[in-house]
Design an enzyme around this catalytic site. Structure first.
Site, PDB file in Angstrom:
ATOM      1  N   LYS A 118     -13.038  -7.309   9.184  1.00 26.50           N
ATOM      2  CA  LYS A 118     -12.489  -5.943   9.259  1.00 26.50           C
ATOM      3  C   LYS A 118     -13.249  -5.166  10.302  1.00 26.50           C
ATOM      4  O   LYS A 118     -14.427  -5.443  10.566  1.00 26.50           O
ATOM      5  CB  LYS A 118     -12.648  -5.241   7.907  1.00 26.50           C
ATOM      6  CG  LYS A 118     -11.662  -4.118   7.713  1.00 26.50           C
ATOM      7  CD  LYS A 118     -10.325  -4.702   7.311  1.00 26.50           C
ATOM      8  CE  LYS A 118      -9.314  -3.695   6.886  1.00 26.50           C
ATOM      9  NZ  LYS A 118      -8.214  -4.340   6.147  1.00 26.50           N
ATOM     10  N   GLY A 230       0.470   8.488  -0.791  1.00 27.82           N
ATOM     11  CA  GLY A 230       0.186   8.121   0.601  1.00 27.82           C
ATOM     12  C   GLY A 230       1.490   7.801   1.303  1.00 27.82           C
ATOM     13  O   GLY A 230       2.324   7.056   0.767  1.00 27.82           O
ATOM     14  N   TYR A 231       1.707   8.375   2.487  1.00 29.12           N
ATOM     15  CA  TYR A 231       2.986   8.159   3.157  1.00 29.12           C
ATOM     16  C   TYR A 231       2.789   7.735   4.603  1.00 29.12           C
ATOM     17  O   TYR A 231       3.437   8.227   5.521  1.00 29.12           O
ATOM     18  CB  TYR A 231       3.860   9.421   3.036  1.00 29.12           C
ATOM     19  CG  TYR A 231       5.324   9.093   2.859  1.00 29.12           C
ATOM     20  CD1 TYR A 231       5.742   8.176   1.892  1.00 29.12           C
ATOM     21  CD2 TYR A 231       6.301   9.693   3.658  1.00 29.12           C
ATOM     22  CE1 TYR A 231       7.077   7.860   1.729  1.00 29.12           C
ATOM     23  CE2 TYR A 231       7.648   9.385   3.506  1.00 29.12           C
ATOM     24  CZ  TYR A 231       8.020   8.457   2.535  1.00 29.12           C
ATOM     25  OH  TYR A 231       9.359   8.132   2.373  1.00 29.12           O
ATOM     26  N   GLY A 232       1.875   6.792   4.802  1.00 29.74           N
ATOM     27  CA  GLY A 232       1.688   6.169   6.118  1.00 29.74           C
ATOM     28  C   GLY A 232       2.604   4.954   6.209  1.00 29.74           C
ATOM     29  O   GLY A 232       3.652   4.901   5.540  1.00 29.74           O
ATOM     30  N   ASN A 233       2.212   3.969   6.994  1.00 30.75           N
ATOM     31  CA  ASN A 233       3.058   2.785   7.202  1.00 30.75           C
ATOM     32  C   ASN A 233       3.409   2.098   5.881  1.00 30.75           C
ATOM     33  O   ASN A 233       4.583   1.827   5.612  1.00 30.75           O
ATOM     34  CB  ASN A 233       2.350   1.810   8.158  1.00 30.75           C
ATOM     35  CG  ASN A 233       3.178   0.560   8.393  1.00 30.75           C
ATOM     36  OD1 ASN A 233       4.352   0.646   8.766  1.00 30.75           O
ATOM     37  ND2 ASN A 233       2.616  -0.595   8.135  1.00 30.75           N
ATOM     38  N   ALA A 234       2.397   1.847   5.042  1.00 30.91           N
ATOM     39  CA  ALA A 234       2.666   1.125   3.792  1.00 30.91           C
ATOM     40  C   ALA A 234       3.500   1.982   2.842  1.00 30.91           C
ATOM     41  O   ALA A 234       4.502   1.513   2.286  1.00 30.91           O
ATOM     42  CB  ALA A 234       1.353   0.712   3.139  1.00 30.91           C
ATOM     43  N   GLY A 235       3.107   3.221   2.651  1.00 26.31           N
ATOM     44  CA  GLY A 235       3.782   4.090   1.686  1.00 26.31           C
ATOM     45  C   GLY A 235       5.243   4.339   2.031  1.00 26.31           C
ATOM     46  O   GLY A 235       6.132   4.215   1.179  1.00 26.31           O
ATOM     47  N   TYR A 236       5.484   4.653   3.297  1.00 28.56           N
ATOM     48  CA  TYR A 236       6.861   4.937   3.702  1.00 28.56           C
ATOM     49  C   TYR A 236       7.750   3.706   3.534  1.00 28.56           C
ATOM     50  O   TYR A 236       8.810   3.754   2.918  1.00 28.56           O
ATOM     51  CB  TYR A 236       6.902   5.455   5.146  1.00 28.56           C
ATOM     52  CG  TYR A 236       8.275   5.330   5.765  1.00 28.56           C
ATOM     53  CD1 TYR A 236       9.387   5.914   5.145  1.00 28.56           C
ATOM     54  CD2 TYR A 236       8.482   4.605   6.937  1.00 28.56           C
ATOM     55  CE1 TYR A 236      10.667   5.777   5.687  1.00 28.56           C
ATOM     56  CE2 TYR A 236       9.751   4.467   7.476  1.00 28.56           C
ATOM     57  CZ  TYR A 236      10.836   5.050   6.847  1.00 28.56           C
ATOM     58  OH  TYR A 236      12.086   4.898   7.368  1.00 28.56           O
TER      59      TYR A 236
HETATM   60  N1  GLU Z   1      -4.838  -4.456   7.762  1.00 28.14           N
HETATM   61  C1  GLU Z   1      -3.977  -5.309   6.989  1.00 28.14           C
HETATM   62  C2  GLU Z   1      -4.633  -5.705   5.682  1.00 28.14           C
HETATM   63  O1  GLU Z   1      -5.488  -5.028   5.160  1.00 28.14           O
HETATM   64  C3  GLU Z   1      -3.470  -6.475   7.788  1.00 28.14           C
HETATM   65  C4  GLU Z   1      -4.513  -7.367   8.349  1.00 28.14           C
HETATM   66  C5  GLU Z   1      -3.973  -8.375   9.335  1.00 28.14           C
HETATM   67  O2  GLU Z   1      -2.786  -8.376   9.592  1.00 28.14           O
HETATM   68  O3  GLU Z   1      -4.786  -9.141   9.850  1.00 28.14           O
HETATM   69  O4  GLU Z   1      -4.265  -6.666   5.074  1.00 28.14           O
END
Ligand code: GLU
Length: 428
Positions: A118, A230-236
């Site tokens: 990460k 939360g309404y970012g990429n995942a939330g939306y």
């Molecule tokens: N950031 C995303 C996660 O937490 C995707 C990670 C990725 O695609 O390598 O799973």
């Protein structure tokens, strides 16, 4: 320090909510459960490598600002490290460490030939121009390029980073190494090596898992009420696909400015368009404004945590009314809250299962980059469905067999695979 000594250490609240402390605690409990070799346990509770950088960026006003950045490799025994990069004003090394560990378990659980990593930069992208963001993204790669690469460590998007940021980073890396290297990063725009279906993959994967969970519990999702935090990429996308694929009704949505409620149901796309124009979901016509905390306690069937860590704690866990919690974000539930929810019979779909769709399609993106052969979107969706369904079934089986909650079951599957690989490679 051995595990027994560790268990007797009192933790103050700050430490209790430190994501890395939580990640280690989860790992320790599972290691005890699996009676893991102490050497393997020691390897798995700390990152293998972490890099700290300071990135000078020329700002639009001519001044230079130095941003702190990190890249952590938790474990790469199953393959090159994989995981997103976050741009966030409150980023800390401990958060990145925890998120890197969760990536190790996520990739292992999904049976991907990848390890966990990460990255993060302490910055506020909301206050930066596109030019400043581009220089920051390129600067991040310029300082890290020796340590990343298709066979070493492959970054991807995460909180407040997006396909454009991935495009800049891929371009910078390609320039430095002197050839196009699409495979250095995933989550790119499809025109330059990205995969179709990557944009909503995190959400779509979780929706497949929710479908399976509801099926097992005999719950009808048609018309089931959902609150989205939360309404970012995942939330939306989670809200949108819950309506489109499962027929759910979204009754509440929050973002970093507050929350909105409409018992008759919200149109996820319209709320998204409103947020894009006005900066927040708050004020969306026809809704009642509620506090972000109140959203968790609404009388809904399903809860979607889609923001940051530590959203569900021992404080609000007793008042949660949802019968399923689908964790689209990483680390939303503390271990204390986990126990409470399990005792109360709430079915928690743990983060590194529920939100694994993103990294799974990232893996598909890598495969396509390697082979220069790009798949249709339907193919991606079908492959993702198979992967997610299989992972859910495996975790559910272990949970029933050992009478443990879904998170512990997911840990048992994921940790065991990594531990076996450590042994096979002779690291202990
Ligand atoms: N950031 C995303 C996660 O937490 C995707 C990670 C990725 O695609 O390598 O799973």
């Amino acid at each position: 320090m051995d595990v027994k000594e560790m268990k007797s250490q009192p933790l103050d609240l700050l430490e209790q909510q430190n994501p890395f402390t939580i990640a280690q605690k989860q790992c320790d409990k599972c290691a005890l459960y699996l009676e893991l070799d102490p050497g393997i346990h020691q390897i798995l509770r700390v990152p293998r490598r972490e890099i700290h950088i300071n990135i000078p960026v020329r700002m639009d006003d001519g001044s230079t600002k130095v941003f702190q950045g990190f890249r952590v490799i938790h474990n790469d025994v199953l393959g090159p490290a994989k995981g997103g990069i976050r741009f966030h004003p409150h980023e800390t090394i401990d958060t990145v460490r925890a998120l890197a560990a969760w990536m190790t378990w996520k990739c292992s659980l999904l049976n991907l030939p990848l390890g966990g990593g990460k990255g993060g930069v302490v910055c506020n992208p909301k206050e930066m121009s596109q030019g400043e963001l581009e220089r920051l993204s390129r600067g991040y790669v310029a300082q890290l390029w020796e340590f990343i690469g298709p066979e070493k460590d492959i970054p991807a998007p995460d909180v407040y980073t997006n396909p454009q940021v991935m495009a800049w980073m891929m371009d910078e890396y390609s320039k430095i190494v002197g050839r196009n290297q699409f495979g250095v990063i995933t989550g790119k725009p499809p025109l330059i090596g990205g995969s179709l279906g990557r944009g909503d993959a995190t959400a779509r994967g979780g929706i497949f898992v929710l479908r399976e969970a509801a099926g097992i519990r005999g719950m009808n999702l048609q018309g089931a009420t959902v609150a989205v935090q939360g309404y970012g990429n995942a939330g939306y996308h989670a809200a949108q696909l819950a309506v489109e694929l499962l027929g759910c009704k979204i009754v509440a949505i929050s973002d970093s400015s507050g929350a909105i409620l409409n018992a008759r149901g919200l149109d996820p796309q319209k709320v998204h368009a409103y947020k894009a124009k006005n900066g927040s979901v708050v004020g969306y016509p026809g809704t009642q404004s509620i506090s972000s905390d109140a959203l968790f306690e609404l009388d809904v069937d399903v809860l979607f945590p889609c923001a940051l860590e530590n959203a569900i704690t021992e404080k609000n866990a007793p008042s949660i009314k949802a019968s399923i919690i689908a964790e689209f974000s990483n680390g939303p539930t503390t271990p204390e809250a986990d126990e409470i929810l399990y005792e109360r019979g709430v079915h928690v779909l743990p983060d590194f299962l529920c939100n694994a769709g993103g990294v799974t399609v990232s893996y598909f993106e890598m495969v396509q980059n390697y082979n220069l052969l790009y798949w249709e979107e339907e193919e991606i969706h079908a492959r993702l469905d198979r992967k997610m369904t299989k992972a859910y079934d495996t975790v559910l089986d272990v949970s029933l067999k050992y009478q443990v909650n879904m998170r512990r079951a997911a840990y048992i599957v994921a940790l065991k695979r990594v531990a076996d690989a450590v042994k096979l490679r002779g690291w202990v």
